[in-house]
Enzyme design. Structure first.
Site, short mmCIF file in Angstrom:
data_model
loop_
_atom_site.label_atom_id
_atom_site.label_comp_id
_atom_site.label_asym_id
_atom_site.label_seq_id
_atom_site.Cartn_x
_atom_site.Cartn_y
_atom_site.Cartn_z
N GLY A 72 0.80 -1.22 0.00
CA GLY A 72 0.00 0.00 0.00
C GLY A 72 0.83 1.27 0.00
O GLY A 72 0.47 2.25 -0.65
N SER A 73 1.96 1.27 0.71
CA SER A 73 2.77 2.49 0.77
C SER A 73 3.34 2.84 -0.60
O SER A 73 3.37 4.02 -0.99
CB SER A 73 3.91 2.32 1.78
N SER A 200 -3.53 -3.34 -0.15
CA SER A 200 -2.40 -4.16 0.29
C SER A 200 -2.89 -5.54 0.70
O SER A 200 -3.93 -5.67 1.34
CB SER A 200 -1.70 -3.47 1.47
N GLY A 201 -2.11 -6.57 0.36
CA GLY A 201 -2.53 -7.95 0.59
C GLY A 201 -2.57 -8.37 2.04
O GLY A 201 -3.44 -9.13 2.45
N THR A 238 10.68 -7.74 -11.76
CA THR A 238 10.12 -9.08 -11.95
C THR A 238 8.90 -9.26 -11.05
O THR A 238 8.95 -8.97 -9.86
CB THR A 238 11.17 -10.14 -11.62
N CYS A 326 2.88 1.82 11.85
CA CYS A 326 3.98 2.54 11.21
C CYS A 326 4.58 3.61 12.11
O CYS A 326 5.64 4.14 11.83
CB CYS A 326 3.51 3.16 9.90
#
Length: 396
Positions: A72-73, A200-201, A238, A326
């Site tokens: 996400g960042s 974000s995952g 990649t 964070c």
């Protein structure tokens, strides 16, 4: 430690077993680079495209509008910096809010040092953006509005559709940081006039190190990471195939279970809020009472310090936080709590509890019973609380 309860799911979530199972073959048997031309690698390119389609469908978007990132960042940085660069001929003014994640706020500060102007909108006591204040902040040179879908600390859900509509009417790009909301709330990018969206995952039982940026077709932002031609020449590097597979599996799981899962989380969340408010005096629920993430409860307790509270909860096997992961090393109170009007001394005594579908009411009972004991113990050690009680007794 007799018990372990994880109530910090806003910081990260555990990878679901089915997600891990889907990922594992892509570390070993199916390790090919999707950019290579031979069949062994081409199969992985097909899988990446399949995951992209799953994510796109969850948003009502097109597959070609999903660009994988490292999280996400990165997606937030990309949205702001690349928009600023691409649209600087039109203007150099950006609008955001005072309660954004630091991935947005620090990027905005960086852009200010590059000569851009940023307006940071106030929020009300529940953490909501005032739409009239937003309209008043728009200028002829405004090129971007970035407002988070739901706040990561206090859980408040913003009026995203209305904000998107305002941006659309003024011909301004609209980005939303949906890292906390995606997979927990239904989102449609067309209905909300969203031009860019970050996710974000690891916030929805997927792996860390993978996320995406949705970029609406026609938005003219450039590459953020330069190198190869991956991600349709917009994001070099990649492809993280295991991560992408994990994200796709997590997204499918999240949206397949959303209705039932969030209904259960809301029930347990509301039970938690009721017990805390009814049984612990001098506490405050932070964030909007109803327009909030289904798994979020954030409280401030007067006369105590949040770090001491967290340490004692940890001793009882309860993982919680005082705000964003964070900023966990910071001694400053949460910028979000200050923005909703809390004084420093109350903001310092904050606690964020974020549950998942596995947390039961019995678990909540243990947490609240522990919390009552800890808060009482800390207050009994506080000279401020002692003075407060004496004043109360004098006024009786």
């Amino acid at each position: 430690m007799s018990r372990f309860l994880y109530l910090d799911n806003a910081a990260t979530t555990k990878t679901a077993p089915e997600v891990l199972e889907a990922m594992l073959p892509y570390f070993t048997e199916k390790f090919g680079n999707p950019s290579s031309v031979y069949q062994f690698a081409a199969e992985n390119k097909t899988v990446v495209d399949e995951m992209r389609k799953i994510i796109a469908e969850s948003l009502g978007a097109k597959s070609k509008e999903i660009y994988f990132t490292a999280g996400g960042s990165e997606a937030d940085n990309w949205a702001l910096k690349a928009t600023a660069e691409a649209y600087q001929a039109k203007g150099r003014h950006i609008i955001t809010t005072k309660i954004e994640h630091h991935a947005i706020l620090h990027t905005a500060e960086y852009l200010e040092r590059q000569g851009y102007e940023v307006t940071y909108l106030d929020v009300d006591e529940d953490g909501k953006v005032d739409l009239e204040e937003l309209k008043a902040a728009i200028r002829p040179d405004t090129i971007l509005i970035s407002v988070m879908y739901a706040n990561n600390e206090i859980g408040t859900v913003e009026p995203i559709r209305e904000i998107g509509e305002i941006a659309h009417e003024h011909g301004i790009l609209f980005h939303t940081d949906a890292v906390q909301a995606y997979g927990h709330l239904p989102i449609n990018v067309d209905e909300c006039y969203i031009d860019m969206l970050s996710a974000s995952g690891h916030k929805l039982n997927g792996p860390k190190g993978i996320g995406f940026l949705y970029i609406r077709t026609g938005v003219k932002i450039r590459s953020f990471i330069h190198g190869g031609a991956q991600e349709r020449k917009r994001r070099a590097g990649t492809e993280n195939v295991p991560g992408i597979v994990g994200m796709g599996a997590a997204v499918k799981r999240a949206f397949d279970t959303m209705e039932e899962r969030t209904a259960r989380e809301k029930e347990v969340r509301d039970y938690l809020i009721r017990r805390v408010e009814n049984e612990i005096p001098y506490c405050r629920l932070n964030g909007h009472r109803t327009d909030r993430l289904p798994n979020n409860a954030n409280f401030s307790f007067q006369f105590i310090e949040g770090e001491s509270l967290l340490i004692r909860l940890d001793m009882k096997g309860i993982c919680a936080s005082s705000g964003s992961a964070c900023t966990s090393g910071s001694l400053d109170p949460s910028h979000v709590l200050l923005a909703i009007g809390l004084p420093h001394e109350i903001a310092h005594g904050s606690l964020r509890l974020t549950i998942n579908e596995e947390i039961s009411k019995e678990d909540v009972d243990y947490v609240v019973d522990s919390l009552k004991e800890i808060v009482e113990g800390l207050r009994n050690m506080s000279p401020l609380y002692e003075d407060f009680v004496k004043k109360q007794e004098k006024n009786v």
